[in-house]
Design an enzyme around this catalytic site. Structure first.
Site, PDB file in Angstrom:
ATOM      1  N   ARG A 229       0.876  -1.175   0.000  1.00 38.49           N
ATOM      2  CA  ARG A 229       0.000   0.000   0.000  1.00 38.49           C
ATOM      3  C   ARG A 229       0.908   1.218   0.000  1.00 38.49           C
ATOM      4  NH1 ARG A 229      -5.324   1.495   3.465  1.00 38.49           N
ATOM      5  NH2 ARG A 229      -6.088   0.000   1.939  1.00 38.49           N
TER       6      ARG A 229
ATOM      7  N   HIS B 239      -7.237   0.253  -6.542  1.00 34.71           N
ATOM      8  CA  HIS B 239      -7.470  -0.535  -5.319  1.00 34.71           C
ATOM      9  C   HIS B 239      -8.169  -1.841  -5.720  1.00 34.71           C
ATOM     10  CE1 HIS B 239      -7.799  -1.445  -1.198  1.00 34.71           C
ATOM     11  NE2 HIS B 239      -8.698  -0.586  -0.797  1.00 34.71           N
TER      12      HIS B 239
ATOM     13  N   GLN C 255     -10.148  -4.226  -3.145  1.00 30.38           N
ATOM     14  CA  GLN C 255     -11.429  -3.700  -2.671  1.00 30.38           C
ATOM     15  C   GLN C 255     -12.557  -4.068  -3.626  1.00 30.38           C
ATOM     16  OE1 GLN C 255     -12.140  -1.844   0.264  1.00 30.38           O
ATOM     17  NE2 GLN C 255     -14.158  -2.524  -0.413  1.00 30.38           N
TER      18      GLN C 255
ATOM     19  N   ASP D 140     -17.152   6.828  -1.987  1.00 31.00           N
ATOM     20  CA  ASP D 140     -15.833   6.726  -1.338  1.00 31.00           C
ATOM     21  C   ASP D 140     -15.541   8.106  -0.755  1.00 31.00           C
ATOM     22  OD1 ASP D 140     -13.229   6.030  -0.617  1.00 31.00           O
ATOM     23  OD2 ASP D 140     -12.416   6.170  -2.654  1.00 31.00           O
TER      24      ASP D 140
ATOM     25  N   CYS E  22     -16.330   1.450   0.639  1.00 30.07           N
ATOM     26  CA  CYS E  22     -15.126   0.684   0.992  1.00 30.07           C
ATOM     27  C   CYS E  22     -14.707   0.906   2.439  1.00 30.07           C
ATOM     28  CB  CYS E  22     -13.991   1.036   0.034  1.00 30.07           C
ATOM     29  SG  CYS E  22     -13.516   2.768   0.077  1.00 30.07           S
TER      30      CYS E  22
ATOM     31  N   ARG F  61     -13.438  -8.683   2.165  1.00 29.24           N
ATOM     32  CA  ARG F  61     -12.022  -8.446   1.882  1.00 29.24           C
ATOM     33  C   ARG F  61     -11.213  -9.675   2.303  1.00 29.24           C
ATOM     34  NH1 ARG F  61      -9.937  -3.303   1.501  1.00 29.24           N
ATOM     35  NH2 ARG F  61      -8.057  -4.453   0.960  1.00 29.24           N
TER      36      ARG F  61
END
Ligand code: CP
Ligand code: NVA
Length: 320
Positions: free
Chosen positions: A115, A142, A145, A237, A277, A305
């Protein structure tokens, strides 16, 4: 009897998962299937340890709750071990060259997640490593996700022909992964963003090129009302992503009309679901009422996830 996880038959064509654009539709479906089976085995309390004796490196240059927890638990539940790597210890590209860190990781680990801010750093590490690299969020994309989001829709029978998804907000990492998913899997994605915060043209073009084969479409729009019209799924988001904190004031102003709330949801299909998310900002990108009304699916999404990444690690790093 629980069906076997489709590990031996499916090989992902890329060593790494840096963007959903790296996968084809069959590979996405295989990951979702493997994730669903990992979830089933976990629920049944069945041991499934394809990562026995294997190790996962986890590089975090940004904060994380879900990603860190789900990869660490996922590696453990599959019989493996995860090692958290903070940049103050490793110093990728500062204390040690990117190339040498990649070589080192390849000697110690069977795969690693990263990340970070700059997507090209993840790509360079992956390029110089002989073990799989997984993007755990960059400023660009991402993918993990959206794999979890797709599993969440699949579980509800929503990943079906005619699916229409509306994304309301910033056209950055999460929206980009949604765009690639629409192109690969053949659904419609309408993205409403303020001026200056739209999806990159190159992302839309790549998703639309895939969509020409799959029937998928990406519609970059300005008006949230237009985007959610007849939507089955509404996604949002944060307005200020990690690393953009100094832009918060101007972003609050730019995104003020882009809150997912009850009035906007009335324009979607009556049975439409909301995905987020997380972490969420009630009164920001989503109203408190809408968040609470959809919290069950949003936390299913967070739980998924874990399962989908276990499926992913099984396919990318598991014993054959
Ligand atoms: N959704 C997500 O990636 O959450 P974290 O930032 O907590 O990992
Ligand atoms: N766009 C957000 C996603 C967080 C999971 C960010 O990059 O901070």
């Amino acid at each position: 009897m629980t069906p076997p996880i489709p590990q031996p038959e499916v090989r992902l064509s890329h060593k790494d998962l840096l963007t959903l654009a790296d996968l084809d539709a069959a590979e996405i479906h295989a990951i979702l299937e493997a994730g669903a089976l990992c979830k089933l085995r976990h629920r049944e309390g069945k041991l499934f340890v394809p990562l026995l004796g294997k190790s996962l490196g986890m590089v975090f240059h940004k904060p994380s709750a879900r990603t860190r927890i789900s990869f660490e638990l996922g590696a453990f539940q599959l019989g493996g071990h995860a090692v958290l790597l903070k940049d103050e210890d490793i110093g990728i590209g500062t204390r040690e060259s990117v190339e040498d860190v990649a070589r080192l990781f390849s000697r110690y680990f069977d795969g690693f997640i990263i990340r970070t801010f700059d997507h090209t750093l993840a790509c360079r590490l992956a390029e110089h490593a002989t073990v799989p690299a997984i993007n755990a969020l960059t400023d660009y994309e991402h993918p993990c996700q959206i794999l979890a989001d797709l599993l969440t829709l699949k579980e509800r029978g929503l990943l079906a022909p005619g699916l229409r998804v509306a994304f309301i907000g910033d056209g950055n990492n999460v929206a980009t992964a949604w765009a690639f998913a629409a192109g690969k899997l053949g659904f419609t994605l309408a993205v409403a963003s303020p001026q200056g915060y739209a999806l990159h043209d190159a992302v839309v073009a790549e998703a639309m090129a895939d969509g020409a084969r799959s029937g998928g479409r990406v519609l970059p729009l300005r008006d949230p009302g237009e985007a959610v019209r007849d939507a089955d799924v509404v996604v949002t988001d944060v307005w200020t992503s990690m690393g953009q904190e100094q832009e918060r004031t101007e972003r609050l102003e730019a995104f003020a009309r882009y809150q997912v709330g009850e009035a906007l949801m009335k324009r979607a299909k009556p049975e439409a679901v909301v995905l987020h998310c997380l972490p969420a900002h009630r009164g920001g990108e989503i109203s408190a009422e809408t968040f609470e009304r959809h919290q069950r699916i949003i936390f299913d999404e967070a739980e998924n996830r874990l399962h989908v990444q276990k499926g992913l690690m099984t396919l990318m790093m598991g014993r054959r």
